[in-house]
Design a protein around this motif. Structure first.
Motif, mmCIF file in Angstrom:
data_model
loop_
_atom_site.group_PDB
_atom_site.id
_atom_site.type_symbol
_atom_site.label_atom_id
_atom_site.label_comp_id
_atom_site.label_asym_id
_atom_site.label_seq_id
_atom_site.Cartn_x
_atom_site.Cartn_y
_atom_site.Cartn_z
ATOM 1 N N GLU A 1 -20.088 -14.652 39.417
ATOM 2 C CA GLU A 1 -20.546 -13.520 38.601
ATOM 3 C C GLU A 1 -21.763 -13.869 37.765
ATOM 4 N N ARG A 2 -22.453 -12.817 37.326
ATOM 5 C CA ARG A 2 -23.495 -13.007 36.323
ATOM 6 C C ARG A 2 -22.868 -12.728 34.960
ATOM 7 N N HIS A 3 -23.248 -13.554 33.982
ATOM 8 C CA HIS A 3 -22.684 -13.419 32.642
ATOM 9 C C HIS A 3 -23.813 -13.107 31.678
ATOM 10 N N ALA A 4 -23.759 -11.909 31.121
ATOM 11 C CA ALA A 4 -24.851 -11.414 30.270
ATOM 12 C C ALA A 4 -26.189 -11.633 30.964
ATOM 13 N N GLY A 5 -26.187 -11.444 32.284
ATOM 14 C CA GLY A 5 -27.425 -11.554 33.043
ATOM 15 C C GLY A 5 -27.713 -12.934 33.616
ATOM 16 N N PHE A 6 -26.871 -13.910 33.310
ATOM 17 C CA PHE A 6 -27.130 -15.272 33.766
ATOM 18 C C PHE A 6 -26.124 -15.728 34.831
ATOM 19 N N THR A 7 -26.625 -16.454 35.839
ATOM 20 C CA THR A 7 -25.742 -17.186 36.738
ATOM 21 C C THR A 7 -25.503 -18.550 36.097
ATOM 22 N N PRO A 8 -24.247 -19.002 36.052
ATOM 23 C CA PRO A 8 -23.990 -20.290 35.381
ATOM 24 C C PRO A 8 -24.778 -21.430 36.040
ATOM 25 N N ILE A 9 -25.406 -22.253 35.215
ATOM 26 C CA ILE A 9 -26.220 -23.351 35.746
ATOM 27 C C ILE A 9 -25.357 -24.580 36.027
ATOM 28 N N MET A 10 -24.278 -24.724 35.266
ATOM 29 C CA MET A 10 -23.407 -25.891 35.472
ATOM 30 C C MET A 10 -21.997 -25.567 35.021
ATOM 31 N N THR A 11 -21.021 -25.969 35.838
ATOM 32 C CA THR A 11 -19.615 -25.773 35.495
ATOM 33 C C THR A 11 -18.909 -27.118 35.563
ATOM 34 N N MET A 12 -18.117 -27.408 34.542
ATOM 35 C CA MET A 12 -17.328 -28.631 34.526
ATOM 36 C C MET A 12 -15.863 -28.252 34.708
ATOM 37 N N VAL A 13 -15.214 -28.868 35.691
ATOM 38 C CA VAL A 13 -13.811 -28.575 35.947
ATOM 39 C C VAL A 13 -12.982 -29.815 35.644
ATOM 40 N N ASP A 14 -12.057 -29.682 34.721
ATOM 41 C CA ASP A 14 -11.190 -30.780 34.298
ATOM 42 C C ASP A 14 -10.427 -31.353 35.498
ATOM 43 N N SER A 15 -10.534 -32.660 35.722
ATOM 44 C CA SER A 15 -9.862 -33.240 36.892
ATOM 45 C C SER A 15 -8.669 -34.100 36.510
ATOM 46 N N GLY A 16 -8.144 -33.889 35.310
ATOM 47 C CA GLY A 16 -6.984 -34.654 34.869
ATOM 48 C C GLY A 16 -5.691 -34.243 35.568
ATOM 49 N N HIS A 17 -5.588 -32.950 35.943
ATOM 50 C CA HIS A 17 -4.417 -32.459 36.661
ATOM 51 C C HIS A 17 -4.799 -32.171 38.107
ATOM 52 N N ASN A 18 -3.894 -32.413 39.032
ATOM 53 C CA ASN A 18 -4.133 -32.091 40.441
ATOM 54 C C ASN A 18 -5.538 -32.495 40.904
ATOM 55 N N THR A 19 -5.816 -33.744 40.659
ATOM 56 C CA THR A 19 -7.160 -34.273 40.898
ATOM 57 C C THR A 19 -7.732 -33.979 42.291
#
Ligand SMILES: [Zn+2]
Length: 655
Positions: A472-490
């Protein structure tokens, strides 16, 4: 087993390890040395002091120092007394120097002392620095040059054949000389350290040393304990620029001593005073170094001056040549132990030709309102500790910051540049925050969603929800970077991130970088995956975020005027969200070794997913800047900082 039997057994065990490492001959010599030196000392005390030795023997070469020529104490007169505590004749056994950078300490104290040891008062010497590479590079570059220029080369044993796979004699980690050796180590010392009796111990940059190394415990304490064989003649020198107040080693060591400050006279009224950046007077903070700026905000160099605390007279940087040699150390406290002297030297004392007052004012202007830079200034220029402002504020104060905009939108006048997402993975759901970032870390929380579903299954509604959010676009922006926590179900997290060619990375929190405590994050390649994992010291990011969100709220009211790091929140979050954001607080933990360590702890009964999401979204911004920085610096060899990053983003958005 009696006490003496135990001691003998302990000794035999030590000797076995000792021999294994350095060979039987070396082991015997070192062993006898410890016994001999204390016995012989009345006859072989050198008459020279460290300062006399340096004045007589040292020539500084161009390229090693900005001030080449014969070593002159007049340049850094405040170092003379410190160096002379290390003379064989001085009764002082422990010397602590809490300092700013660029005050000439490496040349004036460390190099002079090592030269004096080799030439005048030999003994087993251990030099431990914040990390092994630094310790060894000091020996390799500075100590080698000192040995050469002071004419001591003939005293150093040549590098000999390998004994038991180890080189001895003259290496970058070890110099052997008649009557002793100099060994350079980092804090991650192996068991071999336990077996060395040490007459001289020098711990440098001790605030960078980890509180504990494996099962060995505190490396600094381990090093200091090694000097117990030399009860009468040992010397312990501890130096460092300080870091955080709560975990600093140098500050408590300074406080235990007699807390000496260097007093210098005013050229107008003669009043003796220590150089101070600022102090409290009648409840107000007064700055002693004064400067003016032009209409562009730039420093007017000619305006920089120090103001006498008594007569208000002006001193210029060039006056250092007059007042520094006329200064004297004054103790301001009673030391907790005998023969223990402690010194504080800020960069305000830096000699002419090294760090000027103009440079310091320039650096202060550059600090602006960035907490990270301010910390650096306080630590390395003022030589003072930095107090974290990381205590959890009351959630209602943060909640009061909510503004007149709704999820998915931005308030009027907002000028964000990029959007990042931080996702926290639990067993039964994923939570994610979308954050828009503007110049100088100004942030707008623009969405927060919870996606229920078992996260062990990569095709569950939880993962499908997150995938949609990324598209999705958020307030007109495509997310440039997403961090996904890898502590569970790595494995599921890795596989999810691998579906994207870029911009989605697994993150692993709670990493303490033992060798680099000030580091925020590192990336680690994942074999078999396209994405690298981002390992972060979450403590640093929590500290940063709590600093941002609490700034200007001391009076219990939300701040109104935006500043760097200003956090904006929409109308839609309920109180529970703010309780989660403020879910952790900093507590002091005392380790078995007595070392205090600051840790973040979840406040009882509070969930902390919202805080984790925000920390990951903030880390994502750092990673974006880091990737850009690496690319630019590799291609152009020019430094690339946050300022360049913001400027580039502004340009790319046509702002
Ligand atoms: Zn004066």
């Amino acid at each position: 087993m009696t006490a003496s039997q135990a001691k003998a057994a302990d000794r035999a065990e030590q000797e076995a390890v000792w021999e294994d490492i350095f060979g039987p001959e070396r082991a015997r010599m070192d062993r006898e040395l410890a016994e001999d030196i204390d016995a012989l000392i009345p006859e072989c005390i050198p008459v020279m002091s460290v300062s006399e030795w340096a004045a007589a023997r040292r020539i500084l070469r161009t390229g090693v120092t900005p001030l080449p020529g014969p070593y002159r104490w007049e340049v850094t007169p405040y170092l003379r007394e410190i160096a002379d505590c290390l003379s064989a004749l001085s009764p002082v056994q422990t010397v602590v120097v809490m300092k700013g950078s660029r005050i000439g300490a490496t040349v004036g104290i460390a190099e002079n002392w090592f030269g004096y040891i080799i030439d005048q008062a030999p003994g087993p010497t251990l030099f431990m620095s914040g990390d092994k590479e630094t310790a060894q590079s000091v020996v390799e570059t500075r100590v080698d040059a000192m040995i050469e220029s002071a004419g001591l080369a003939h005293k150093i044993a040549p590098q000999s054949a390998k004994v038991h796979g180890k080189k001895t004699g003259d290496t970058k980690a070890r110099k052997d000389f008649a009557g002793g050796f100099l060994m350079a180590v980092g804090p991650r010392v192996s068991a071999k350290l336990r077996t060395h009796g040490i007459r001289y111990f020098y711990g440098d940059e001790i605030d960078d040393m980890p509180a504990e190394v494996g099962r060995q415990g505190d490396p600094l304490a381990l090093g200091i304990r090694r000097t117990s064989d030399y009860e009468l003649t040992r010397k312990i020198l501890l130096t460092s620029s300080p870091t955080l107040k709560e975990t600093s080693r140098i500050e408590p060591a300074f406080v235990r001593g007699d807390r000496r400050y260097y007093y210098v006279p005013c050229k107008h009224c003669g009043h003796m005073q220590p150089l101070r950046w600022r102090h409290e007077r009648d409840g107000e903070t007064v700055y002693r170094l004064k400067f003016e700026r032009d209409e562009m905000g730039r420093l007017i160099r000619s305006s920089v001056h120090y103001e006498c605390e008594k007569c208000g007279g002006h001193w210029k940087n060039a006056d250092k040549g007059w007042f520094l040699p006329r200064g004297e150390w004054r103790a301001t406290a009673e030391a907790e132990q005998a023969n223990y002297q402690s010194y504080h030297v800020s960069a305000l004392y830096s000699p002419i030709g090294m760090q000027s007052w103009e440079a310091i004012c320039q650096e202060w202007i550059g600090v602006g309102h960035e907490p990270l830079k301010e910390k650096g200034f306080i630590n390395t220029v003022l030589g003072e500790t930095w107090e974290q402002r990381g205590h959890a504020p009351r959630p209602e104060i943060v909640e009061a910051r909510k503004e007149g905009y709704h999820l998915g939108t931005l308030p009027e006048g907002a000028r964000p540049l990029v959007v990042t997402i931080g996702a926290d993975v639990q067993d039964d759901r994923i939570e994610a925050e979308v954050v828009a970032w503007g110049v100088e870390w100004e942030s707008w929380s623009i969405d927060y969603r919870v996606f229920p579903g078992l996260t062990v299954d990569g095709d569950s509604p939880a993962w499908r929800g997150l995938a949609e959010m990324l598209q999705e676009r958020h307030a007109g922006f495509t997310p440039i970077m997403t961090m996904v926590d890898s502590g569970h179900n790595t494995p599921t997290v890795y596989a999810f991130c691998d579906r994207y060619t870029s911009g989605v990375m697994p993150i692993k929190g709670n990493i303490r970088f033992q060798d680099a405590p000030r580091l925020y994050y590192k990336t680690a390649k994942l074999p078999g995956y396209r994405a690298s994992r981002v390992d972060v010291n979450t403590d640093h990011f929590k500290e940063l975020f709590y600093g941002q969100v609490t700034r200007g709220t001391a009076d219990g009211r939300p701040p109104t005027k935006p500043f760097p790091g200003f956090c904006h929140f929409p109308l839609d979050y309920d109180s529970a969200h703010y309780r989660q954001l403020m879910a952790e607080e900093v507590v002091d933990e005392v380790l078995k070794t007595g070392v205090r360590r600051r840790i973040w702890k979840q406040i009882h009964g509070r969930r902390n997913e919202a805080l984790d999401c925000r920390v990951y979204a903030l880390a994502a911004l750092f990673v974006v800047q880091g990737i850009r920085k690496e690319g630019i610096e590799k291609a152009t060899e020019r430094k690339y900082g946050w300022k360049d990053f913001w400027a580039e983003l502004l340009t790319s958005r046509g702002l």
